[in-house]
Every structure is written in C-alpha cells, then in structure tokens.
Design a protein around this motif. Sequence first.
Motif, PDB file in Angstrom:
ATOM      1  N   GLU A 537       0.824  -1.201   0.000  1.00 31.42           N
ATOM      2  CA  GLU A 537       0.000   0.000   0.000  1.00 31.42           C
ATOM      3  C   GLU A 537       0.865   1.261   0.000  1.00 31.42           C
ATOM      4  O   GLU A 537       0.578   2.236  -0.708  1.00 31.42           O
ATOM      5  N   VAL A 538       1.945   1.237   0.807  1.00 24.95           N
ATOM      6  CA  VAL A 538       2.845   2.396   0.871  1.00 24.95           C
ATOM      7  C   VAL A 538       3.502   2.630  -0.481  1.00 24.95           C
ATOM      8  O   VAL A 538       3.561   3.757  -0.969  1.00 24.95           O
ATOM      9  N   TYR A 539       3.977   1.569  -1.106  1.00 30.25           N
ATOM     10  CA  TYR A 539       4.653   1.715  -2.395  1.00 30.25           C
ATOM     11  C   TYR A 539       3.699   2.235  -3.462  1.00 30.25           C
ATOM     12  O   TYR A 539       4.066   3.110  -4.275  1.00 30.25           O
ATOM     13  N   LEU A 540       2.477   1.723  -3.482  1.00 29.76           N
ATOM     14  CA  LEU A 540       1.499   2.191  -4.468  1.00 29.76           C
ATOM     15  C   LEU A 540       1.150   3.659  -4.248  1.00 29.76           C
ATOM     16  O   LEU A 540       1.051   4.441  -5.196  1.00 29.76           O
ATOM     17  N   LYS A 541       1.002   4.024  -2.963  1.00 32.27           N
ATOM     18  CA  LYS A 541       0.684   5.414  -2.646  1.00 32.27           C
ATOM     19  C   LYS A 541       1.836   6.317  -3.046  1.00 32.27           C
ATOM     20  O   LYS A 541       1.636   7.390  -3.641  1.00 32.27           O
ATOM     21  N   TYR A 542       3.056   5.895  -2.754  1.00 30.38           N
ATOM     22  CA  TYR A 542       4.214   6.715  -3.072  1.00 30.38           C
ATOM     23  C   TYR A 542       4.405   6.821  -4.581  1.00 30.38           C
ATOM     24  O   TYR A 542       4.814   7.869  -5.081  1.00 30.38           O
ATOM     25  N   ALA A 543       4.080   5.739  -5.294  1.00 26.21           N
ATOM     26  CA  ALA A 543       4.177   5.785  -6.757  1.00 26.21           C
ATOM     27  C   ALA A 543       3.220   6.820  -7.320  1.00 26.21           C
ATOM     28  O   ALA A 543       3.542   7.543  -8.279  1.00 26.21           O
ATOM     29  N   GLY A 544       2.046   6.928  -6.693  1.00 26.26           N
ATOM     30  CA  GLY A 544       1.092   7.935  -7.147  1.00 26.26           C
ATOM     31  C   GLY A 544       1.547   9.347  -6.861  1.00 26.26           C
ATOM     32  O   GLY A 544       1.250  10.281  -7.607  1.00 26.26           O
ATOM     33  N   LEU A 545       2.295   9.528  -5.752  1.00 29.43           N
ATOM     34  CA  LEU A 545       2.772  10.850  -5.367  1.00 29.43           C
ATOM     35  C   LEU A 545       3.971  11.306  -6.200  1.00 29.43           C
ATOM     36  O   LEU A 545       4.335  12.477  -6.166  1.00 29.43           O
ATOM     37  N   THR A 546       4.593  10.370  -6.887  1.00 29.08           N
ATOM     38  CA  THR A 546       5.832  10.696  -7.606  1.00 29.08           C
ATOM     39  C   THR A 546       5.673  10.483  -9.109  1.00 29.08           C
ATOM     40  O   THR A 546       6.589  10.011  -9.783  1.00 29.08           O
ATOM     41  N   GLU A 547       4.501  10.803  -9.612  1.00 31.73           N
ATOM     42  CA  GLU A 547       4.282  10.730 -11.057  1.00 31.73           C
ATOM     43  C   GLU A 547       5.266  11.661 -11.774  1.00 31.73           C
ATOM     44  O   GLU A 547       5.666  12.696 -11.246  1.00 31.73           O
ATOM     45  N   ASN A 548       5.643  11.259 -12.974  1.00 27.92           N
ATOM     46  CA  ASN A 548       6.542  12.056 -13.811  1.00 27.92           C
ATOM     47  C   ASN A 548       7.926  12.239 -13.189  1.00 27.92           C
ATOM     48  O   ASN A 548       8.575  13.279 -13.363  1.00 27.92           O
ATOM     49  N   LYS A 549       8.367  11.246 -12.451  1.00 32.45           N
ATOM     50  CA  LYS A 549       9.720  11.230 -11.907  1.00 32.45           C
ATOM     51  C   LYS A 549      10.368   9.894 -12.268  1.00 32.45           C
ATOM     52  O   LYS A 549       9.674   8.880 -12.429  1.00 32.45           O
ATOM     53  N   THR A 550      11.673   9.915 -12.395  1.00 27.38           N
ATOM     54  CA  THR A 550      12.408   8.659 -12.577  1.00 27.38           C
ATOM     55  C   THR A 550      12.521   8.014 -11.203  1.00 27.38           C
ATOM     56  O   THR A 550      13.015   8.632 -10.264  1.00 27.38           O
ATOM     57  N   SER A 551      12.047   6.778 -11.087  1.00 33.68           N
ATOM     58  CA  SER A 551      11.957   6.146  -9.763  1.00 33.68           C
ATOM     59  C   SER A 551      12.631   4.784  -9.751  1.00 33.68           C
ATOM     60  O   SER A 551      12.533   4.018 -10.723  1.00 33.68           O
ATOM     61  N   VAL A 552      13.308   4.497  -8.632  1.00 34.21           N
ATOM     62  CA  VAL A 552      13.931   3.186  -8.422  1.00 34.21           C
ATOM     63  C   VAL A 552      13.465   2.672  -7.068  1.00 34.21           C
ATOM     64  O   VAL A 552      13.654   3.341  -6.045  1.00 34.21           O
ATOM     65  N   TYR A 553      12.872   1.489  -7.073  1.00 32.33           N
ATOM     66  CA  TYR A 553      12.358   0.884  -5.850  1.00 32.33           C
ATOM     67  C   TYR A 553      13.105  -0.414  -5.583  1.00 32.33           C
ATOM     68  O   TYR A 553      13.276  -1.244  -6.484  1.00 32.33           O
ATOM     69  N   ILE A 554      13.520  -0.598  -4.327  1.00 30.13           N
ATOM     70  CA  ILE A 554      14.158  -1.851  -3.929  1.00 30.13           C
ATOM     71  C   ILE A 554      13.276  -2.524  -2.890  1.00 30.13           C
ATOM     72  O   ILE A 554      12.816  -1.883  -1.939  1.00 30.13           O
ATOM     73  N   SER A 555      13.059  -3.781  -3.072  1.00 26.70           N
ATOM     74  CA  SER A 555      12.292  -4.542  -2.088  1.00 26.70           C
ATOM     75  C   SER A 555      12.665  -6.016  -2.199  1.00 26.70           C
ATOM     76  O   SER A 555      12.945  -6.512  -3.292  1.00 26.70           O
ATOM     77  N   HIS A 556      12.679  -6.692  -1.049  1.00 24.38           N
ATOM     78  CA  HIS A 556      12.903  -8.137  -1.100  1.00 24.38           C
ATOM     79  C   HIS A 556      11.565  -8.868  -1.219  1.00 24.38           C
ATOM     80  O   HIS A 556      11.525 -10.083  -1.368  1.00 24.38           O
ATOM     81  N   ARG A 557      10.451  -8.098  -1.150  1.00 24.26           N
ATOM     82  CA  ARG A 557       9.132  -8.684  -1.359  1.00 24.26           C
ATOM     83  C   ARG A 557       8.717  -8.395  -2.797  1.00 24.26           C
ATOM     84  O   ARG A 557       8.388  -7.256  -3.159  1.00 24.26           O
ATOM     85  N   LEU A 558       8.704  -9.384  -3.593  1.00 24.04           N
ATOM     86  CA  LEU A 558       8.525  -9.198  -5.024  1.00 24.04           C
ATOM     87  C   LEU A 558       7.146  -8.673  -5.385  1.00 24.04           C
ATOM     88  O   LEU A 558       6.987  -7.946  -6.373  1.00 24.04           O
ATOM     89  N   ALA A 559       6.132  -9.005  -4.600  1.00 21.01           N
ATOM     90  CA  ALA A 559       4.772  -8.579  -4.921  1.00 21.01           C
ATOM     91  C   ALA A 559       4.615  -7.063  -4.825  1.00 21.01           C
ATOM     92  O   ALA A 559       3.733  -6.480  -5.467  1.00 21.01           O
ATOM     93  N   SER A 560       5.470  -6.402  -4.025  1.00 19.68           N
ATOM     94  CA  SER A 560       5.346  -4.967  -3.822  1.00 19.68           C
ATOM     95  C   SER A 560       5.796  -4.159  -5.032  1.00 19.68           C
ATOM     96  O   SER A 560       5.553  -2.955  -5.099  1.00 19.68           O
ATOM     97  N   THR A 561       6.457  -4.777  -5.971  1.00 19.07           N
ATOM     98  CA  THR A 561       7.031  -4.031  -7.100  1.00 19.07           C
ATOM     99  C   THR A 561       6.334  -4.342  -8.421  1.00 19.07           C
ATOM    100  O   THR A 561       6.845  -3.978  -9.487  1.00 19.07           O
ATOM    101  N   ARG A 562       5.203  -4.980  -8.371  1.00 17.02           N
ATOM    102  CA  ARG A 562       4.527  -5.364  -9.611  1.00 17.02           C
ATOM    103  C   ARG A 562       4.066  -4.145 -10.419  1.00 17.02           C
ATOM    104  O   ARG A 562       3.886  -4.230 -11.626  1.00 17.02           O
ATOM    105  N   PHE A 563       3.847  -3.026  -9.760  1.00 17.90           N
ATOM    106  CA  PHE A 563       3.361  -1.827 -10.455  1.00 17.90           C
ATOM    107  C   PHE A 563       4.447  -1.172 -11.302  1.00 17.90           C
ATOM    108  O   PHE A 563       4.148  -0.267 -12.098  1.00 17.90           O
TER     109      PHE A 563
END
Length: 607
Positions: A537-563
Amino acid sequence: MEQIKAPPRGGTLRAGVRASLSIYWREKKALLFICGLAVIVRVALPYLGILMPKAVLDQIAAQAEPRQFLFTVGGLALLLVAVNYLKGFTDTVTNRTIGTAGIFVALVRQAEKWMRMDFELMEDPDYKEANDKAEKAGNSNHSPAMNIPRTLVELLSNCFGFLLYAGVIALIHPLILLVLLFTAAVNWLMLRRARNYLEATRDERSKLFKKLGALSKTLREPDAAKDIRLYGASGWLRGLYREQYASYRKAERRMLSKNTHAQLTDALMILLRDGAAYAFLIWLVLNGRMTLGDFVFIFAAIGALAGWVSGILTAASDLSKACIEMNDIQAMLDYPDRMNTGPGIPLPGLDKLPPSLELRGVGYTYPKAEKPTLRDVNLTIRAGERIAVVGANGAGKTTLVKLLCGLYTPTEGEVLLNGHPVGAYNRDEYYTLFSAVFQDIHMLSASIAENISQQPPELTDRERVRRCLELTGFSEKTNSLPEKEDTLLVRAVHPDATELSGGEKQMLAMSRALYKDAPVIILDEPTAALDPIAENEVYLKYAGLTENKTSVYISHRLASTRFCDRILLIDGSVIAEQGTHDELMALGGTYAKMFEVQASYYQANSN
C-alpha cells in the motif's frame, strides 16, 4: 577506475609544525604573537635572575656609592618585576588557551571533512584507520598535537637560552662548554632511541587500543547487552577484556621502560657534567683567576645551562611526537576524494527532467574485498521510468542505487545522466537531483519540521512541510503532539523529545523525500519493517505521489514491485533477469521461483 589510495602516513617535522601554525594563523593570530613574546621573557627572566647577585657582589667589591648601587640593583629589580609579570601573562595564555583553541579548530575541521568528503570513504578501511589515528591524536586539549605552539615556545626559549648561556660560559673557558655538550649528546641519543621505539611500536599499540575500544563499546551498547545477558556471555567477554587490556598494558610498559632508561642516563650525565664544571670553577677562584661575582654568575649559568639543554631535548622529543600526531590529523583532513568537487557541467534544465540514467559496463568492488559486488552491469533507465530492483540479501541492490545517486564511484565502467558521465557534474550539485529513503533512517536532534526540510527554521517552508505530512499520512501523528511539527526528536539530546516508532520514522523519511521534490526518487527497502500488505500500500501510494519522476524501488518482497515498468533481478553480481512482472513469470527463471516461494509463504501465514 582504481580504488582510492590512502595518503602516506606520518610526514615530516616541518609539515607537522606548518600544519599546526597554519591553523592558529588563520584562526588565532594573536596567540602566535603572544607565543613569540613568551619565548623572549622565558629567556630574559632567568638571565636577569642570575645577573642580579653578580651585580650586587660587583657593586660591593667596587665599593660603589649608595646612589650608584641603588640605581644599578634597583633598575635590575624593577626590570625583573616587569619581565616576571609578562611571563605570568604569557604562561597563562600558552598553558590554558593554546590546547583549547587547537582542539576546537581541529574538531571543526574534522566535522567539516566528515560532511563534505565522498560518502564511500566512510566505509573505506584505510580511511577508517586514518580517522581513528586522527581522533586519538586530537582527543584532548592536552594532547601533544593540540599544543604544538606551546611546545615550540618551550623549544625556542630553551634554544635561545642555551645559546646565550653557552656564549657566556665559553668566554670563561671553552672546556666547560665541551663537557656540557658531550653529556647533552649522550642524553639526545638515549632519547632518540626511546622515540624510535615509540614510532616503531606505534601501529601495534594503536591496534591494541582499537581492539580494546571496540570491545568496550560492545559491552556498553544496549543491543549487545541483551545478547550478553540472555546467552550468558559475560564470563567469556570479561576474560577477553582482561586479556586485551593486559596486552595493551604490556605494550605501554615496554614503552615506559625505554623512557625510564633514557631518564636514568640523563641523571647520570647531569652528575658528571655538574661535578666536573663546578670543580673547575672552584679551582679558578682559589687561584685568583675569577672574581667572586663572576663565580656566582658562571656557577648559576652552568646550572641553568643544564636546564636549557634538558629542555631542548625534552621539547624536541615532545615536538617530534606532536608532529607525528598532527600529521595523522592532517592525513585524515587531506584524504583525497574521487568524485568531482570542483566546477562541473550545468545540471539538466527543467525541459530535460526527469533525467535518464545509464550504466555502461559498471562494476564495483568494496575496498579490501576479494570479489566484486557488481560486475559488467549495463542498464538504461529511461526518463520517468519506474524501476524495481530485487534479489537476495547481499546481492548488490543497495550498491546499485548508491552508484546511481553518486554516493559510490564505479571501480569499472561509468554511470551517465542524460548522456553525460556523472563525474562531469559537480558532486554536490548532482545530489540535488535525488530524493532517497534508505533502510537506515537517521533522525536529527531537531524538530520534525527541520528533519523534513533539512534546513534551519528560518529556511523551512512550514506550509510545504504540512502538505508533505498530509500526503504521507504522518500528519495524524504530528497533529496529536502538543508542539505538532515543532516537536523535538532524539531524546538522547533533548530530554523532552518524542521518540518515533520504526514505521513513523519511515513516514517522516518519505515526507522528507517529498519535500525535496527531486526528479529522481529512490526507495531502498524503507518499509522492510512493515507487513507485506502495508508495504504494498505504501509503495502504491508513493508511486502515485511521484508521477513524472524517474523512480527506483528496492524490495525483497517481489509482490510490492509489480506496479513498476520494469523489474531487475540481481543475482551473481550481475543483472540476471529483467522485464515486467508478467514477462519474468513467463520466463520461469529465478524471479518466478522466488515469487512462488514468497507467495506460498504469505498464503500459509494468512491461513
């Protein structure tokens, strides 16, 4: 690119003196002028002291008139009082102010170095060793390195005093001076042997001190204290501490023994020197070759000369040790950066943001490591693209993002931003392009608002702070506090401060990243302490807040990065797989297996 190399250890006596005097010249010029005055009065006062009885005896022997006697002796007495006052003043300044001023300036310069140097130096073993030596050298206002001007006062006053008194004695008989110089040479050789032993064993003693310090730190840290008590390790650690302390004390005793031998030799030479000189003076008086006034004067001069010689040897030895330590401090301050801290090409304009990032044949090997953490990484991150980086612990995910945001410099290959090598940009200007939230979140001992803006109160946009708190969901917490965003953090510094939980620190860190509003966003597992659903939920919310930016996400939980637009799997020091979630699942490789294992684990735990 080659690994950074440490500057050579140590340095010359001249370099140490120059480094110390440059500090005082920039910061406390008046102290150096007072030190110069101190040299003059330290030579003049004892000379006037031995001149006084000679003047009295000469006036008596010459049957001088009372007026002449009073003028000569009284004038010397008044001069003695004035010089004695000046000596008291200069002694107070040199003894109480030099070390305090030195350590303050040294600590400020060290703090400035820590803040402006390349980040990767903080993890470099060679730099850590240099920093440990510098901290040990400047750990007190009484340490030799912090008192080089005072030691120079001692050395110069003793040298000038020696020259003055040696000239007076040589006029009586050069043989006396030769005896004195011979005994001084023997003392110098013994002190030199002791000093050479000190330098030869310095690294050994430094390592022993470092081990003892590390063990002491372990014993007093709360995190370690839990394990010590629960696993019954106190007996073992107590024995280990005693063993380390005994080794350190043994090394210190050996050094003390060398110094003691030098001091015993000094005492024997004084006995030989003074005995021979005084016997010769008595012979001159008994044979009518010297007046009583001259005898008293030369007798006192010989005794004083011994003090000047001893002072020269001691001060020279102290100065040598102090310069070794000062050179250690200077070596830490001069430790070279690899990144561009000078002029750079202009940063991309608004029409070219968010930027693209590219890695060409990038490899990174940590200092002293046998194998590279990353090797031959070729990657292009398009402007505005969302990238996820996944992989096992220790695979190199964090290393990759530190290379992207300029905290590390590749040991092989190069990183480019909008087609230009990162090294072409000024390092600190380059950092302005990145907002990052790492796993380890550090709180400043300041207010919540200042922690978010990373600026003093007068430069903090309060409305912007509140807006970022709302966006990350942290406003509910801050509004519940009496001082709201002015609430102080870090109770270790402020007794009335508020302590945040792990999740609250993560929200504050994300608010800080939003406040900066940089065109490149990096999240390095800041939500690792949350459960999988909350993290997603945090990652999805943060992705929405950072539209139009180059973003790199690291997570050991693979399901969190599907977006994300693309997912990179790091395995075996390389990017082993990349693509969208569906593409990687269809590939049936390592990513798919890891995802299935995690999914089955979460399903089992939800039942």
